[in-house]
Design an enzyme around this catalytic site. Sequence first.
Site, PDB file in Angstrom:
ATOM      1  N   GLU A 129      30.330  32.728  29.027  1.00 38.22           N
ATOM      2  CA  GLU A 129      30.941  33.969  29.504  1.00 38.22           C
ATOM      3  C   GLU A 129      30.082  35.154  29.077  1.00 38.22           C
ATOM      4  OE1 GLU A 129      33.603  34.947  31.603  1.00 38.22           O
ATOM      5  OE2 GLU A 129      32.512  36.809  31.191  1.00 38.22           O
ATOM      6  N   LYS A 146      49.940  44.319  36.709  1.00 43.24           N
ATOM      7  CA  LYS A 146      51.385  44.059  36.572  1.00 43.24           C
ATOM      8  C   LYS A 146      51.970  44.818  35.390  1.00 43.24           C
ATOM      9  CE  LYS A 146      50.351  42.507  39.776  1.00 43.24           C
ATOM     10  NZ  LYS A 146      49.125  42.126  40.482  1.00 43.24           N
ATOM     11  N   GLY A 275      44.672  49.595  52.790  1.00 39.67           N
ATOM     12  CA  GLY A 275      46.097  49.236  52.693  1.00 39.67           C
ATOM     13  C   GLY A 275      46.278  47.736  52.550  1.00 39.67           C
ATOM     14  N   GLY A 276      45.379  47.098  51.783  1.00 35.57           N
ATOM     15  CA  GLY A 276      45.517  45.665  51.478  1.00 35.57           C
ATOM     16  C   GLY A 276      46.325  45.500  50.196  1.00 35.57           C
ATOM     17  N   VAL A 277      46.193  44.311  49.581  1.00 40.82           N
ATOM     18  CA  VAL A 277      47.030  44.004  48.410  1.00 40.82           C
ATOM     19  C   VAL A 277      46.794  45.006  47.270  1.00 40.82           C
ATOM     20  CG1 VAL A 277      47.542  42.275  46.658  1.00 40.82           C
ATOM     21  CG2 VAL A 277      47.104  41.559  49.004  1.00 40.82           C
ATOM     22  N   ILE A 278      45.522  45.187  46.884  1.00 42.17           N
ATOM     23  CA  ILE A 278      45.248  46.050  45.731  1.00 42.17           C
ATOM     24  C   ILE A 278      45.645  47.491  46.048  1.00 42.17           C
ATOM     25  CG2 ILE A 278      43.403  46.928  44.220  1.00 42.17           C
ATOM     26  CD1 ILE A 278      42.077  44.166  44.446  1.00 42.17           C
ATOM     27  N   ARG A 366      36.849  42.621  47.664  1.00 41.19           N
ATOM     28  CA  ARG A 366      35.974  42.002  46.677  1.00 41.19           C
ATOM     29  C   ARG A 366      35.201  40.867  47.345  1.00 41.19           C
ATOM     30  NH1 ARG A 366      37.363  43.199  41.421  1.00 41.19           N
ATOM     31  NH2 ARG A 366      36.444  41.276  40.641  1.00 41.19           N
ATOM     32  N   ALA A 415      44.328  33.886  41.449  1.00 39.23           N
ATOM     33  CA  ALA A 415      44.083  33.279  40.138  1.00 39.23           C
ATOM     34  C   ALA A 415      44.577  31.836  40.083  1.00 39.23           C
ATOM     35  CB  ALA A 415      44.775  34.113  39.067  1.00 39.23           C
ATOM     36  N   HIS A 539      75.315  31.162  41.406  1.00 38.48           N
ATOM     37  CA  HIS A 539      75.893  32.419  41.876  1.00 38.48           C
ATOM     38  C   HIS A 539      76.196  33.312  40.671  1.00 38.48           C
ATOM     39  CE1 HIS A 539      78.285  35.200  44.248  1.00 38.48           C
ATOM     40  NE2 HIS A 539      79.195  35.155  43.291  1.00 38.48           N
TER      41      HIS A 539
HETATM   42  C1  LIG Z   1      43.227  44.725  40.773  1.00 41.54           C
HETATM   43  C2  LIG Z   1      43.387  43.243  40.995  1.00 41.54           C
HETATM   44  C3  LIG Z   1      44.643  42.667  40.966  1.00 41.54           C
HETATM   45  C4  LIG Z   1      44.800  41.302  41.164  1.00 41.54           C
HETATM   46  N1  LIG Z   1      46.063  40.764  41.129  1.00 41.54           N
HETATM   47  C5  LIG Z   1      46.224  39.439  41.306  1.00 41.54           C
HETATM   48  C6  LIG Z   1      47.517  38.851  41.224  1.00 41.54           C
HETATM   49  O1  LIG Z   1      48.520  39.522  41.006  1.00 41.54           O
HETATM   50  N2  LIG Z   1      47.632  37.507  41.407  1.00 41.54           N
HETATM   51  C7  LIG Z   1      46.526  36.716  41.666  1.00 41.54           C
HETATM   52  O2  LIG Z   1      46.681  35.497  41.842  1.00 41.54           O
HETATM   53  N3  LIG Z   1      45.291  37.259  41.748  1.00 41.54           N
HETATM   54  C8  LIG Z   1      45.111  38.579  41.566  1.00 41.54           C
HETATM   55  N4  LIG Z   1      43.852  39.116  41.602  1.00 41.54           N
HETATM   56  C9  LIG Z   1      42.715  38.210  41.912  1.00 41.54           C
HETATM   57  C10 LIG Z   1      42.321  37.393  40.654  1.00 41.54           C
HETATM   58  O3  LIG Z   1      41.995  38.275  39.611  1.00 41.54           O
HETATM   59  C11 LIG Z   1      41.155  36.505  40.983  1.00 41.54           C
HETATM   60  O4  LIG Z   1      41.469  35.709  42.104  1.00 41.54           O
HETATM   61  C12 LIG Z   1      40.816  35.580  39.806  1.00 41.54           C
HETATM   62  O5  LIG Z   1      40.494  36.319  38.652  1.00 41.54           O
HETATM   63  C13 LIG Z   1      39.650  34.675  40.171  1.00 41.54           C
HETATM   64  O6  LIG Z   1      39.359  33.855  39.081  1.00 41.54           O
HETATM   65  P1  LIG Z   1      37.903  33.239  38.864  1.00 41.54           P
HETATM   66  O7  LIG Z   1      38.019  32.372  37.644  1.00 41.54           O
HETATM   67  O8  LIG Z   1      37.409  32.664  40.108  1.00 41.54           O
HETATM   68  O9  LIG Z   1      36.945  34.493  38.555  1.00 41.54           O
HETATM   69  P2  LIG Z   1      37.042  35.734  37.586  1.00 41.54           P
HETATM   70  O10 LIG Z   1      38.393  35.942  37.058  1.00 41.54           O
HETATM   71  O11 LIG Z   1      36.393  36.868  38.304  1.00 41.54           O
HETATM   72  O12 LIG Z   1      36.135  35.305  36.351  1.00 41.54           O
HETATM   73  C14 LIG Z   1      34.762  35.099  36.487  1.00 41.54           C
HETATM   74  C15 LIG Z   1      34.110  35.244  35.113  1.00 41.54           C
HETATM   75  O13 LIG Z   1      32.760  34.823  35.198  1.00 41.54           O
HETATM   76  C16 LIG Z   1      31.948  35.664  34.395  1.00 41.54           C
HETATM   77  N5  LIG Z   1      30.587  35.593  34.913  1.00 41.54           N
HETATM   78  C17 LIG Z   1      30.139  35.986  36.150  1.00 41.54           C
HETATM   79  N6  LIG Z   1      28.833  35.714  36.280  1.00 41.54           N
HETATM   80  C18 LIG Z   1      28.419  35.148  35.119  1.00 41.54           C
HETATM   81  C19 LIG Z   1      27.177  34.653  34.648  1.00 41.54           C
HETATM   82  N7  LIG Z   1      26.072  34.650  35.422  1.00 41.54           N
HETATM   83  N8  LIG Z   1      27.121  34.174  33.383  1.00 41.54           N
HETATM   84  C20 LIG Z   1      28.243  34.156  32.590  1.00 41.54           C
HETATM   85  N9  LIG Z   1      29.437  34.597  32.986  1.00 41.54           N
HETATM   86  C21 LIG Z   1      29.538  35.078  34.241  1.00 41.54           C
HETATM   87  C22 LIG Z   1      32.590  37.038  34.592  1.00 41.54           C
HETATM   88  O14 LIG Z   1      32.263  37.920  33.529  1.00 41.54           O
HETATM   89  C23 LIG Z   1      34.080  36.685  34.612  1.00 41.54           C
HETATM   90  O15 LIG Z   1      34.644  36.748  33.324  1.00 41.54           O
HETATM   91  C24 LIG Z   1      43.661  40.475  41.396  1.00 41.54           C
HETATM   92  C25 LIG Z   1      42.378  41.036  41.399  1.00 41.54           C
HETATM   93  C26 LIG Z   1      42.240  42.398  41.206  1.00 41.54           C
HETATM   94  C27 LIG Z   1      40.854  42.982  41.191  1.00 41.54           C
END
Ligand SMILES: Cc1cc2nc3c(=O)[nH]c(=O)nc-3n(C[C@H](O)[C@H](O)[C@H](O)COP(=O)(O)OP(=O)(O)OC[C@H]3O[C@@H](n4cnc5c(N)ncnc54)[C@H](O)[C@@H]3O)c2cc1C
Length: 561
Positions: A129, A146, A275-278, A366, A415, A539
């Site tokens: 990480e 949240k 006007g998407g989720v975020i 994104r 997530a 209920h």
């Molecule tokens: C504002 C916002 C609100 C959101 N709300 C929700 C929600 O309510 N519910 C939901 O399900 N999803 C939500 N999401 C989406 C959710 O955050 C992502 O879908 C999720 O985090 C994706 O997980 P991931 O493990 O694929 O990647 P990430 O969580 O993005 O993690 C990737 C990690 O890899 C690390 N990394 C990247 N490149 C390298 C490298 N070369 N070497 C070492 N480390 C590296 C990064 O630092 C990061 O820590 C939201 C996103 C945003 C921006």
Amino acid sequence: MEVKMSMIPGGKKGKASRNHVQLGQNVSFGDVLLEVETGKGVREITATVEGSISKIHFEEGDEVSSNQVLFTIDAAAEEGTSTVTSQATKMEQPTLDKNVDLLIIGAGPGGYVAAIYAAKKGIKVALVEKEELGGTCLNVGCIPTKSLVKSSEICHHIKESSLFGIHTGTDLQVDMKQVIRRKDEIKGKLISGIDYLMEKNNIEIIRGQAAFLSATQVSVKGQRHYQVTANDIIIATGSKITKVNIPGINLSFVMNSTDALASTELPKSITIIGGGVIGMEFAFIYRNFGVEVHVVEFMDRLLTMVDSDISEEIRHSAENAGIHIHTQSKVSKIQQADNGQAIVTYENKQGEHLLVSEKVLVAIGREPNLDGLDIEQAGIQRNERGKGIAVNEYMRTNVEHIYAIGDVTDIMQLAHVASHQGITAIDAIMGGSEGMHYAAIPNVIFTSPEIASVGILEDQCKREGMDFSVSKVSFSSNGKALTMNESEGFIKLIKDNVTQKIVGGSIIGPDASSLISSLTLAIANELTEQQITQTVFAHPTTGEVIHEAAFGLSIGALHQA
Ligand SMILES: Cc1cc2nc3c(=O)[nH]c(=O)nc-3n(C[C@H](O)[C@H](O)[C@H](O)COP(=O)(O)OP(=O)(O)OC[C@H]3O[C@@H](n4cnc5c(N)ncnc54)[C@H](O)[C@@H]3O)c2cc1C
């Protein structure tokens, strides 16, 4: 850089029993700084960076709790800005070789869940990480938003408290510094929880930026430089904010979601582009705090990933709450007025319009993050859109022992999808044959009211000419919703008339984020409407509307004329 106490479960405390360092002492990454006695034995607290100890925040014998700051370390200068001493230190640090069964790159909900699952299955795993554990979700995504949603809802509830017979009597004030502090505390607690789980499961965390050297070797550059050889590799590097080319996008009052989550000042007015989720979650957050909000959306409706009747309903709720919505509108430029205010120009069929506000939030989208990863060195292919990594149902890339999960695959930016894809990849590595299924993935949007959907949408059934039935029951006659003063919205169930199974469900209304789990279970297990009507629902609860909607697919909802 602060070194904090890792998670002690159950809110218990530990005792700082043996301090190994003193002020001014130079430490390297991984050096033991302190021993803490916990109920489960002695835990070592190690340096997370190389540098010199500039503050010790406890005395030997003190009680320490989870996430408490223990040391401040002045980090050694980075490469490129190096002084003679740091160069000398760097020269002393050769590249370290490591061999692991499995290397996971990225510690978001995809990577860290995969790491725990793999470790529990007996695989020797290392997790790389470059920033904080928890990824986008924990640091600048799901959890921080949240926390703000909850603070803003409390603000909204206080404003309407007299309706419930509660008179607060004083002027309502939003302390944005405390709102953000609370958010950071929650985040900190969860990060130390992951840290603890890594330690408990013997998962090695390698801090630094990973880049492929070949299909089996990865270089990790952080405070130390590692060259890791792995039998299997999982890429879980997530996503990054998409750059947009609107003139004025770099003006100081323009924020993205990460900036907005760190901002301790509440603007009086804001224009949200997207006007998407975020965009819509932030629109309700700001509005519930009392901010004047405009949302400009390019498409003809908000939240295009949900059914059009839900889109309509949320637009109605937003406008009722005082949010100004401008759909089919394209932002052409952002400028700064003489008084420092933002001027957003957008165009639609009626011509050109100007919106003046204190801040602008850009929430356009994104995209997969492959920055600096050098996937070409391993021969890994991208998907047809050329953005994410192409994978099969087992999350395997075109290179046999390399997998990709989560946002980097560009399949679904959620997530829980990232975590489940991680589990699927580990099962595949262990020789399993269960691929990833996407027919029952819940999707929640934390607006007011909340929206949630799972399975097939009604619009999609129509488009595909499916033989289906739909039942839609409103919350307006649900006793629990009325006691909550949240009787807007409805639950919709979709039945496939050929198989007689429930194949889709959508909710807009109170508790949607929790209720969707019942619908997910129903759809994932291919239940019929009869199996739902034969189930007893408690209920008074908002869940009774699911029961009613299932009746709606046969004899009609019992509490609806
Ligand atoms: C504002 C916002 C609100 C959101 N709300 C929700 C929600 O309510 N519910 C939901 O399900 N999803 C939500 N999401 C989406 C959710 O955050 C992502 O879908 C999720 O985090 C994706 O997980 P991931 O493990 O694929 O990647 P990430 O969580 O993005 O993690 C990737 C990690 O890899 C690390 N990394 C990247 N490149 C390298 C490298 N070369 N070497 C070492 N480390 C590296 C990064 O630092 C990061 O820590 C939201 C996103 C945003 C921006």
